[in-house]
Design a protein around this motif. Structure first.
Motif: not given
Length: 668
Positions: A507-512, A627-637, A655-662
């Protein structure tokens, strides 16, 4: 290779149709040729038999001297310039000489060329003339003959010495010219035209070689006969050219012309026939009509008593010529060879028409088959593409399956073919997987809810036991029970928190945000917690913008730092770095410590997985949810979390490879 490319290769198999047709047309062309060969050979055999049984003057068996028709006026000078056009058909005379015979309206000409290295010279009237180099000439008129001795001690005119008494109207004097060079000598002479010679004997004597000084080679004279040509013209069929040859290939008579009928084909039709359809053709040069002798394998075959046929190129475009040679037999001897030729455009025209019709038909069939296969491949590819897109859309961003989409909008599930069966199988599979996934996702909250009441009962029972009088031996067991209840309570609360955390991340709201600021802020907060450990922060000079939830990224970094801190020695180091990417950014936290076990590298980011030592009684248990939370954050991004051992073996890096949330669309 795509499905359309594979079907295109299948469509190319239709090329077997024109190839088979091409082979059929070639076979048809060969059959047409065979029929013409049999017809022309039968005609030539009939003409040869007619010549053999009539009283036409055919040559006698054996070799003969051929008399050519003089092309240019011949001047008796001892030189061979006037004989140049006839030189290619000179006749061998012994081992060292060549003989040329010709005639025209002015007389009968003879040119003898002798090549010798050593010379013995004498005039014909010298006493030793027969022991010197000389030529014996024997002229025959039927049963009468007369010999002459030709010799000269020097170049110039000579007069032959008569060796026999007068006979008939054979000349008493034979004069000519004698010329010499460093390799031999030449003798040239002329006889009257009306002698009517039937045979001619010529002999060459060389003193250095010895032998019979009066030896000669006597042969009948062969020449082109107009009378025999008229007789041949009456027997030969129209539209064919017939040539009567001596067994050695000398032309005796000729009639008819090669004519072709039918329309003139185009140049490309001619090229197509010669390159694709026609069986091998002989060159036409060897069959030229102005040659006095045809030294061909087919003539040699007929000389041995067998007939043969050959196809050669015609003089006109896209025409072929069939030539057949048959022997002319009188008694048991082959006295002549009949060569008959017939030009035709029928075979090329029929073959071309059949091949063109085949090409048009084959091209049409290939075009239709290719279009049908292309349409089928395109439709099949589109249907498979829709099925692939549906499978990809069935999974939501948080990893769950879209049950509404699977149950109500799965494409092609109503189709009756194999793709419909595949779609229905996918739908059933996704329904089962979706139900199992939902069960696993809600299992923690269900267990925590169900375990609360039994834990409360156990805890209250333990409280009551404390007020009861227990022996000293029971006290340790009571303490252990209380410790177990406390650990179970912590576990239940962690499971509830994990469920709430998943919902909070979703439910997290994305921002720039600028990741440089986020990582720098986290690093500043971690330094007091690192104690004596060294913490290095490596940030780019330029901002690293990303559309995401900064609080989730910070939470993931907190989990990574807590995990790294527990494995880093007291005097070790940690390194936090940020690296921009073309489609996002990568955050890496490396620490000094033991390497990751190979068996655990693929499971580190799963729920309830931990590498830390088992807690001792009284310590808070570690549930492996960080680390499970880390994976969820990465997948959310839209990214991925990974772990690896450092190349030098000094520690590990997460490492966290992030591409951004839609980005969310605004609904008006």
């Amino acid at each position: 290779m795509s499905l359309r490319q594979k079907l295109l290769l299948v469509a190319l198999c239709t090329l077997a149709l024109p190839i088979a047709g091409w082979l059929y047309v070639r076979q048809m062309e060969a059959l047409l040729r065979q029929g013409q060969e049999q017809a022309l050979t039968a005609t030539a055999t009939a003409v040869a038999r007619s010549l053999a049984v009539t009283d036409v003057p055919l040559p006698q068996p054996g070799r003969g001297w051929y008399v050519q028709q003089a092309v240019n006026p011949i001047v008796i000078d001892g030189y061979g310039d006037d004989w140049a056009p006839m030189t290619p058909w000179s006749q061998p005379l012994g081992k060292q000489g060549k003989l040329l015979l010709a005639e025209d309206d002015n007389g009968f000409y003879m040119y003898i060329d002798v090549r010798v290295a050593r010379r013995t010279r004498a005039d014909a009237d010298d006493a030793n003339a027969l022991s010197a180099d000389h030529i014996i000439l024997d002229l025959e008129q039927g049963a009468q003959h007369r010999r002459y001795l030709i010799a000269s001690a020097a170049p110039g005119a000579f007069t032959a010495l008569t060796l026999d008494p007068p006979a008939g109207d054979l000349p008493d004097r034979v004069i000519g010219q004698w010329q010499e060079d460093g390799s031999g000598y030449d003798a040239e002479l002329r006889l009257p035209r009306g002698l009517g010679l039937s045979a001619l004997g010529v002999g060459i004597y060389t003193a250095a070689n010895g032998g019979d000084p009066l030896a000669e080679d006597t042969r009948p004279l062969l020449r082109y006969s107009p009378d025999l040509s008229q007789e041949l013209a009456q027997l030969a069929p129209q539209g064919a050219r017939a040539r009567l040859l001596a067994p050695a290939g000398w032309l005796l008579a000729q009639s008819g012309q090669l004519t072709t009928s039918g329309p003139q084909p185009s140049w490309w039709s001619s090229v197509m026939y010669r390159s694709l359809l026609a069986n091998p053709l002989e060159d036409a040069e060897a069959w030229t009509s102005d040659a006095p002798r045809l030294d061909l394998p087919e003539v040699q075959t007929a000389r041995r008593g067998a007939s043969s046929t050959v196809w050669r190129q015609g003089e006109e475009r896209d025409s072929v010529v069939l030539a057949t040679t048959v022997p002319v037999v009188r008694g048991q001897d082959v006295v002549a060879v009949l060569l008959m030729e017939q030009a035709s455009r029928a075979v090329p025209l029929l073959a071309n028409r059949a091949f063109l019709s085949l090409l048009v038909t084959s091209f049409g069939v290939m075009l239709v088959a290719g279009a049908i296969l292309l349409f089928f491949a395109t439709r099949l590819s589109l249907r498979l593409g829709r099925l692939r897109d549906a499978v990809e859309r069935a999974q939501l961003d948080d990893g769950r399956l879209d049950g509404q989409m699977i149950q109500g909008h799965f494409p092609m599930a109503e189709a009756e073919d194999e793709i419909g069966d595949l779609a229905r199988s996918f739908q059933k599979l996704f329904e089962a997987v979706g139900g199992y996934t939902d069960y696993l996702r809600t299992l923690a909250s269900k267990l925590s809810h169900e375990l609360n009441t039994p834990l409360a009962i156990v805890k209250s029972s333990l409280d009551n036991l404390e007020h009861a009088e227990l022996s000293d031996e029971a006290q340790p067991y009571l303490a252990r029970a209380r410790d177990g209840v406390a650990r179970l309570g912590t576990l239940v609360r962690a499971m509830s928190e994990a469920s709430r955390m998943e919902r909070a991340i979703a439910a997290a709201e994305p921002e720039d945000v600028d990741l440089v600021d986020v990582v720098r802020g986290c690093a500043d907060a971690y330094r007091p917690l690192a104690g004596a450990r060294r913490l290095e922060c490596m940030l780019p000079e330029q901002p690293a913008h990303l559309h995401g939830a900064p609080e989730l990224i910070a939470q993931a970094l907190d989990k990574l730092f807590d995990n790294a801190l527990s494995f880093t020695p007291a005097d070790g180091w940690l390194r936090l770095s940020l690296r921009p990417l073309d489609d996002g950014a990568e955050i890496e936290l490396a620490n000094q410590g033991p390497p990751l076990p190979a068996a655990m590298q693929g499971r580190l980011f799963d729920s309830l997985v931990s590498l830390r030592d088992k807690a001792t009684p009284g310590d808070a248990p570690h549930l492996g949810l960080g680390l499970y939370v880390v994976r969820l954050v990465a997948e959310r991004h839209g990214g991925v979390a990974a772990a690896r051992n450092l190349d030098d073996g000094s520690g590990v890096a997460f490492s966290l490879r992030l591409h951004g949330m839609p980005r969310q669309r605004l609904v008006s």
